[in-house]
Design an enzyme around this catalytic site. Sequence first.
Site, PDB file in Angstrom:
ATOM      1  N   GLU B  82       0.841  -1.190   0.000  1.00 56.31           N
ATOM      2  CA  GLU B  82       0.000   0.000   0.000  1.00 56.31           C
ATOM      3  C   GLU B  82       0.881   1.247   0.000  1.00 56.31           C
ATOM      4  O   GLU B  82       0.407   2.364   0.154  1.00 56.31           O
ATOM      5  CB  GLU B  82      -0.980   0.002   1.178  1.00 56.31           C
ATOM      6  CG  GLU B  82      -0.355  -0.024   2.559  1.00 56.31           C
ATOM      7  CD  GLU B  82      -0.300   1.346   3.212  1.00 56.31           C
ATOM      8  OE1 GLU B  82       0.797   1.935   3.169  1.00 56.31           O
ATOM      9  OE2 GLU B  82      -1.314   1.803   3.762  1.00 56.31           O
ATOM     10  N   CYS B 114      -3.194  -4.590   3.940  1.00 62.24           N
ATOM     11  CA  CYS B 114      -2.153  -5.490   4.445  1.00 62.24           C
ATOM     12  C   CYS B 114      -2.186  -6.871   3.801  1.00 62.24           C
ATOM     13  O   CYS B 114      -1.385  -7.729   4.137  1.00 62.24           O
ATOM     14  CB  CYS B 114      -2.267  -5.633   5.957  1.00 62.24           C
ATOM     15  SG  CYS B 114      -1.982  -4.096   6.827  1.00 62.24           S
ATOM     16  N   THR B 155       2.754   1.557  15.493  1.00 59.97           N
ATOM     17  CA  THR B 155       2.934   0.244  14.881  1.00 59.97           C
ATOM     18  C   THR B 155       3.294   0.271  13.399  1.00 59.97           C
ATOM     19  O   THR B 155       3.893  -0.686  12.909  1.00 59.97           O
ATOM     20  CB  THR B 155       1.654  -0.603  15.025  1.00 59.97           C
ATOM     21  OG1 THR B 155       0.553   0.144  14.485  1.00 59.97           O
ATOM     22  CG2 THR B 155       1.377  -0.933  16.484  1.00 59.97           C
ATOM     23  N   ARG B 202     -15.696   2.179  14.772  1.00 59.38           N
ATOM     24  CA  ARG B 202     -16.316   0.974  15.316  1.00 59.38           C
ATOM     25  C   ARG B 202     -16.076  -0.269  14.461  1.00 59.38           C
ATOM     26  O   ARG B 202     -16.328  -1.398  14.892  1.00 59.38           O
ATOM     27  CB  ARG B 202     -17.817   1.189  15.516  1.00 59.38           C
ATOM     28  CG  ARG B 202     -18.584   1.462  14.234  1.00 59.38           C
ATOM     29  CD  ARG B 202     -20.047   1.739  14.531  1.00 59.38           C
ATOM     30  NE  ARG B 202     -20.753   0.515  14.901  1.00 59.38           N
ATOM     31  CZ  ARG B 202     -21.449  -0.229  14.064  1.00 59.38           C
ATOM     32  NH1 ARG B 202     -21.557   0.125  12.804  1.00 59.38           N
ATOM     33  NH2 ARG B 202     -22.066  -1.307  14.476  1.00 59.38           N
ATOM     34  N   THR B 204     -13.134  -1.201  13.290  1.00 60.22           N
ATOM     35  CA  THR B 204     -11.822  -1.787  13.567  1.00 60.22           C
ATOM     36  C   THR B 204     -11.964  -2.920  14.581  1.00 60.22           C
ATOM     37  O   THR B 204     -12.763  -2.816  15.494  1.00 60.22           O
ATOM     38  CB  THR B 204     -10.881  -0.704  14.117  1.00 60.22           C
ATOM     39  OG1 THR B 204     -10.712   0.290  13.114  1.00 60.22           O
ATOM     40  CG2 THR B 204      -9.517  -1.268  14.472  1.00 60.22           C
ATOM     41  N   HIS B 237      -1.849 -12.323  10.547  1.00 58.00           N
ATOM     42  CA  HIS B 237      -1.489 -10.918  10.338  1.00 58.00           C
ATOM     43  C   HIS B 237      -1.295 -10.252  11.701  1.00 58.00           C
ATOM     44  O   HIS B 237      -2.022 -10.536  12.654  1.00 58.00           O
ATOM     45  CB  HIS B 237      -2.570 -10.193   9.536  1.00 58.00           C
ATOM     46  CG  HIS B 237      -2.275  -8.737   9.398  1.00 58.00           C
ATOM     47  ND1 HIS B 237      -1.096  -8.283   8.848  1.00 58.00           N
ATOM     48  CD2 HIS B 237      -2.974  -7.636   9.783  1.00 58.00           C
ATOM     49  CE1 HIS B 237      -1.101  -6.958   8.888  1.00 58.00           C
ATOM     50  NE2 HIS B 237      -2.215  -6.541   9.447  1.00 58.00           N
ATOM     51  N   LYS B 242      -1.249  -7.838  20.370  1.00 63.07           N
ATOM     52  CA  LYS B 242      -2.413  -8.446  21.033  1.00 63.07           C
ATOM     53  C   LYS B 242      -3.351  -9.176  20.072  1.00 63.07           C
ATOM     54  O   LYS B 242      -3.818 -10.278  20.370  1.00 63.07           O
ATOM     55  CB  LYS B 242      -3.188  -7.329  21.749  1.00 63.07           C
ATOM     56  CG  LYS B 242      -4.016  -7.794  22.917  1.00 63.07           C
ATOM     57  CD  LYS B 242      -4.452  -6.619  23.787  1.00 63.07           C
ATOM     58  CE  LYS B 242      -5.391  -5.704  23.020  1.00 63.07           C
ATOM     59  NZ  LYS B 242      -5.869  -4.556  23.827  1.00 63.07           N
ATOM     60  N   ASN B 269       4.010  -3.402  12.743  1.00 62.74           N
ATOM     61  CA  ASN B 269       3.171  -3.948  11.675  1.00 62.74           C
ATOM     62  C   ASN B 269       3.789  -3.619  10.324  1.00 62.74           C
ATOM     63  O   ASN B 269       3.748  -2.469   9.885  1.00 62.74           O
ATOM     64  CB  ASN B 269       1.761  -3.349  11.783  1.00 62.74           C
ATOM     65  CG  ASN B 269       0.828  -3.835  10.691  1.00 62.74           C
ATOM     66  OD1 ASN B 269       1.191  -4.697   9.894  1.00 62.74           O
ATOM     67  ND2 ASN B 269      -0.367  -3.272  10.650  1.00 62.74           N
ATOM     68  N   SER B 299      -7.305  -4.756   5.433  1.00 66.16           N
ATOM     69  CA  SER B 299      -8.469  -3.909   5.716  1.00 66.16           C
ATOM     70  C   SER B 299      -9.257  -3.680   4.446  1.00 66.16           C
ATOM     71  O   SER B 299      -8.711  -3.659   3.352  1.00 66.16           O
ATOM     72  CB  SER B 299      -8.014  -2.571   6.294  1.00 66.16           C
ATOM     73  OG  SER B 299      -7.510  -2.768   7.584  1.00 66.16           O
TER      74      SER B 299
END
Lengths: 131, 349
Positions: B82, B114, B155, B202, B204, B237, B242, B269, B299
């Site tokens: 990207e 991603c 990240t 919301r 995500t 991914h 977390k 990331n 995404s």
Amino acid sequence: MQIARHWRQRTTRYRLEGQRNRHSGVVRFPPQPPALGEEPDLWEPVALSGRGEIYSFSVVRQAPEGYEALAPYPVALVRLAEGPLVTAQLTDCSEDELAIGQPVEVVTRRLLDTGEDGVLVYGYKFRPVLQ
Amino acid sequence: MMKPARPVGLIGYGLYIPRYRIAATEIARIWTDGQAGVPVEAKSVPGPDEDTITMAIEAARNALARAEVPPERLGAVWVGSESHPYSVKPSGTIVAEALGATPWVSAADWEFACKAGSEALTAAMALVGSGMQEYALAIGADTAQGRPGDALEYTASAGAAALVVGPAEEALATIDGTVSYVSDTPDFFRRADRPYPVHGNRFTGEPAYFQQIQSAGRRLLDELGRAPEEFTYAVFHQPNAKFPQAVARRLGFSDAQIAPGMLSPQIGNTYSGAALAGLCAILDVAQPGDTIFMTTYGSGAGSDAYALTVTERLIARRSRAPLTEVYLRRAVPVDYAIYARWRGKLVLG
């Protein structure tokens, strides 16, 4: 004109392509056109290994136009494994990590940004061998 | 489940991580007085002469060194990202030229946030699996951008991974099957000509990362008729530390299975490179007969899941290029000022 000049050198810059003398085996870099009177295919293209060692080095603090963002940056004369001496920027290192005789390897990096409406120029630099 | 008529696998793999790191606590020092929790320990930062193209080239050279496939035999050089340096002018042609794969090769850029690198991987499986080509190179590479002060800035990092796909009988790991799951989900996007992406609040997390990965992952497990504990390793991914741990547990994988492929705590990331780089790190330690479950995420949104089986060819090929550990170990910390200068965050009048 600038685009053509950079484009012409792409195999030399991207792949460190030099020339080998078909008779003597001597390797030279960068490639050159045949000399006057020389047989046209005396020198054949050869991809160099990209391995070598620092013959000498210096640090550029007053950078020429287009390179200001990198300053200070080291430049070196690198003695390639195949023999030729190449002038190039060093990357991924600082001045105090460098020494004459140190083994280096080639990487392809962004050499120059010729402006928002210009091309990005990529080519060879050297870094201390990964270990 | 998708599986080409002719079995395929990975012939070579290669990874690249830039040398520089910025600690998450250093970013927190600037924006939250160091008070907020941080999602990773550090992230990789590209040097001032690095971009998606240069990182793709080094990862690809490592992959070709392991594959021992001459570059002119590559049928495709596909770069998923990207952060292609040009909006118009393919990264793929520059990478292919640098590798020595031109001119008789397909070269193109792939885009799916991603998941761009895994799109290239699935297409490479098809190109080789159909018999149209012997070898195809799929690359995921990114120099991700986060708006200064945004949660993403902790990240969004840089790295690349390259996979040479070829016939299964030459593979260091066979690809036993894959599924692809997508839905129109506005969790994260960047409009054309805008410098930084934004989160769709919301959307995500739960309806995006978790829903897509769990759907793709469960479907592949069901169709293979295999349980999570039957795999030696798993990799997901990694937008932070977390999320992959949480989604692994939900699918039934253990922390031990994902540990070797968890790179995000150390490097952040790497976007298109993230899951593929985790796979490379697993291949650095895997043994013949080991099985690997990989699930990517992009995404927008979607997820691809793959099942791989390591062959005895891995052992000899592994040492032909630098291991992930070498790139992790050379970490050099930079402060926020250097990071801001290199990443073009300082606008000079």
